[in-house]
Design a protein around this motif. Sequence first.
Motif, mmCIF file in Angstrom:
data_model
loop_
_atom_site.group_PDB
_atom_site.id
_atom_site.type_symbol
_atom_site.label_atom_id
_atom_site.label_comp_id
_atom_site.label_asym_id
_atom_site.label_seq_id
_atom_site.Cartn_x
_atom_site.Cartn_y
_atom_site.Cartn_z
ATOM 1 N N GLU A 220 0.161 10.214 3.275
ATOM 2 C CA GLU A 220 0.110 8.798 2.901
ATOM 3 C C GLU A 220 1.393 8.068 3.305
ATOM 4 O O GLU A 220 1.349 6.914 3.740
ATOM 5 C CB GLU A 220 -0.121 8.671 1.395
ATOM 6 N N PHE A 221 2.525 8.736 3.158
ATOM 7 C CA PHE A 221 3.805 8.137 3.562
ATOM 8 C C PHE A 221 3.788 7.804 5.049
ATOM 9 O O PHE A 221 4.151 6.698 5.460
ATOM 10 C CB PHE A 221 4.942 9.114 3.254
ATOM 11 N N ILE A 222 3.363 8.749 5.868
ATOM 12 C CA ILE A 222 3.309 8.526 7.321
ATOM 13 C C ILE A 222 2.315 7.416 7.651
ATOM 14 O O ILE A 222 2.597 6.548 8.488
ATOM 15 C CB ILE A 222 2.942 9.837 8.044
ATOM 16 N N ARG A 223 1.172 7.431 7.004
ATOM 17 C CA ARG A 223 0.155 6.405 7.265
ATOM 18 C C ARG A 223 0.699 5.005 6.985
ATOM 19 O O ARG A 223 0.506 4.073 7.781
ATOM 20 C CB ARG A 223 -1.080 6.655 6.407
ATOM 21 N N ILE A 224 1.398 4.860 5.885
ATOM 22 C CA ILE A 224 1.920 3.552 5.493
ATOM 23 C C ILE A 224 3.072 3.127 6.390
ATOM 24 O O ILE A 224 3.106 1.994 6.897
ATOM 25 C CB ILE A 224 2.383 3.574 4.022
ATOM 26 N N MET A 225 4.028 4.013 6.613
ATOM 27 C CA MET A 225 5.277 3.614 7.254
ATOM 28 C C MET A 225 5.166 3.418 8.768
ATOM 29 O O MET A 225 5.783 2.511 9.328
ATOM 30 C CB MET A 225 6.382 4.627 6.924
#
Length: 206
Positions: A113-118
Amino acid sequence: VFLTDSDPHSGGDGNFEYSEKDIKKWLPQLKGFGFTGGQNQRLSQCIISSLSDQLEALRIEGLNYRNIEQRTFPKLQELSLSMCNLEILKVFKDVETLNSVMISSSKEEIIREFIRIMIGKSLMKHIHIKSPAKLLKFAMEQAEHQLFETKMINRPNSSLQIIFDGNNWDDNIILLNELHLTIFRLINALEKSQMNDFILRVKITS
């Protein structure tokens, strides 16, 4: 600076409630704040909530942050998260001013989720992902996927640095050769994105 949840005038029973009005009065120029564990959860949450409209840098480590869905961070540029739950990422998913972020996690769902958002943020320049070495390949594959998904995003900075930082390497879990193809695919994804320059770093420690 030592912060405490206890009211020094109430015998230290931990029931002191902090006022957002007081926080803004005490810290009118504060631009950066970091919470790194301890017994000051209530005060730290109040500081972050009270000053969300002026903070430019924020570090959160193990904070059980509650009631922040209503907050916005219009000036936040730097964000560092460690030992946090998945819900806290929702707070920053719409912060478009972010350009430098770091996550330290051993959970696939949080890294994903972190990678998807950032990666989807147009101003992003620096992404640092710390994880157990066994999740390096997973993190790289997630980054590759999101780079292709967002390859048409106009990035004003025209550059991006991604750092994968893996620890506790074990050859019995994953061989270094297995990462080579993943790295080449990731470089290909970076080359096809809307940027003139990129840096890819992979750090592995035993």
